[in-house]
Design an enzyme around this catalytic site. Structure first.
Site, PDB file in Angstrom:
ATOM      1  N   LEU A   1      43.274  45.400  36.659  1.00  0.00           N
ATOM      2  CA  LEU A   1      43.340  44.036  36.120  1.00  0.00           C
ATOM      3  C   LEU A   1      42.154  43.262  36.676  1.00  0.00           C
ATOM      4  CD1 LEU A   1      47.137  43.081  36.499  1.00  0.00           C
ATOM      5  CD2 LEU A   1      45.930  43.852  34.443  1.00  0.00           C
ATOM      6  N   ASP A   2      41.682  42.270  35.913  1.00  0.00           N
ATOM      7  CA  ASP A   2      40.599  41.406  36.387  1.00  0.00           C
ATOM      8  C   ASP A   2      41.069  40.600  37.599  1.00  0.00           C
ATOM      9  OD1 ASP A   2      39.131  42.262  34.221  1.00  0.00           O
ATOM     10  OD2 ASP A   2      39.644  40.524  32.984  1.00  0.00           O
ATOM     11  N   VAL A   3      40.115  40.069  38.314  1.00  0.00           N
ATOM     12  CA  VAL A   3      40.444  39.306  39.534  1.00  0.00           C
ATOM     13  C   VAL A   3      41.346  38.110  39.227  1.00  0.00           C
ATOM     14  CG1 VAL A   3      38.302  37.920  39.468  1.00  0.00           C
ATOM     15  CG2 VAL A   3      39.452  38.302  41.642  1.00  0.00           C
TER      16      VAL A   3
END
Ligand code: URA
Length: 233
Positions: free
Chosen positions: A100-102
């Site tokens: 997942l993105d930050v």
């Protein structure tokens, strides 16, 4: 089995490192401090290092509720890796089964079973992922149809696979989106291609595995046998 060999196998250390760990005095067997690598442990011995039980575990499967601000990779100089949220004595082999993105929150699966994670991440197996999405601008009436037909993403040769969209709260621009692949920043790019912007993203489901609603952000638990097996269906 000798205690030093047990520690090597359980913690993924070298014999020399296991000897150093033993010297530190932080290892107990059945509650008694043990410093000798030659000490014999049996199948029923409870071995603890720094007050955490150390086991010769088989493959491990974990669901983590990733909060914002953590990356699903090694530290990137700005953000901490989500691995720091795991309180496990043995981190050997653990890796993210999809990222997942930050700034994305929600369900992240972590395992030391490479075949299992491959089944989730390989485009060939088209594993479903459901995201709760909040958009900057109103959801347009033609979004569901366009997403179901496939979207042309910038710098991608192939259209996205048909995705299913369900409006959750029109006033909040909130929807659920199920996709069957995992291209880089896919959900954000799909809505960018529709002229909108994702301002909040939360993963709720991977295959049949649903984020446990008893977990708080940053917490994790081991998967049940059924959850582990569901990936092979
Ligand atoms: N799609 C995105 O754009 N970001 C994520 O973190 C996951 C899916």
């Amino acid at each position: 089995m000798r205690l030093d060999k047990f520690l090597c196998d359980a913690l993924g250390t070298t014999r020399k490192e296991a000897t150093q760990i033993l010297k530190s005095g932080d290892v107990t067997v059945d509650g008694q401090s043990q410093k000798s690598g030659a000490f014999k442990v049996s199948e029923t011995s409870v071995v603890e290092w720094q007050e955490r039980e150390v086991t010769l575990s088989g493959p491990r499967y974990i669901m983590l509720f990733k909060p914002e601000g953590f990356v699903c990779s090694h530290e990137d100089g700005f953000n901490q890796t989500a691995f720091v949220l795991l309180d496990e004595a043995n981190m050997r082999g653990l890796h993210f089964a999809g990222r997942l993105d930050v700034d994305t929150t929600g369900l992240v699966l972590i395992t030391d079973d490479g075949q299992w994670s491959h089944r989730i991440t390989s485009p060939k197996h088209k594993c479903d992922k459901t995201y709760r999405v909040w958009l900057a601008d109103p959801i347009q009436p033609d979004y569901a149809e366009k997403l179901a037909q496939g979207i042309e993403l910038r710098n991608e040769r192939d259209m996205t696979l048909p995705a299913q969209m369900e409006v959750v709260d029109e006033a909040e621009n909130e929807l659920l989106l199920t996709i069957h692949e995992g291209k880089y920043h896919q959900v954000k790019r799909m809505f960018a291609a529709l002229g909108n912007k994702v301002i909040g993203l939360h993963r709720e489901r991977v295959g049949d595995i649903v984020l446990d609603d008893t977990l708080e952000p940053g917490e994790y638990r081991f998967l049940t046998e059924d959850e582990v097996a569901s990936i092979w269906k």
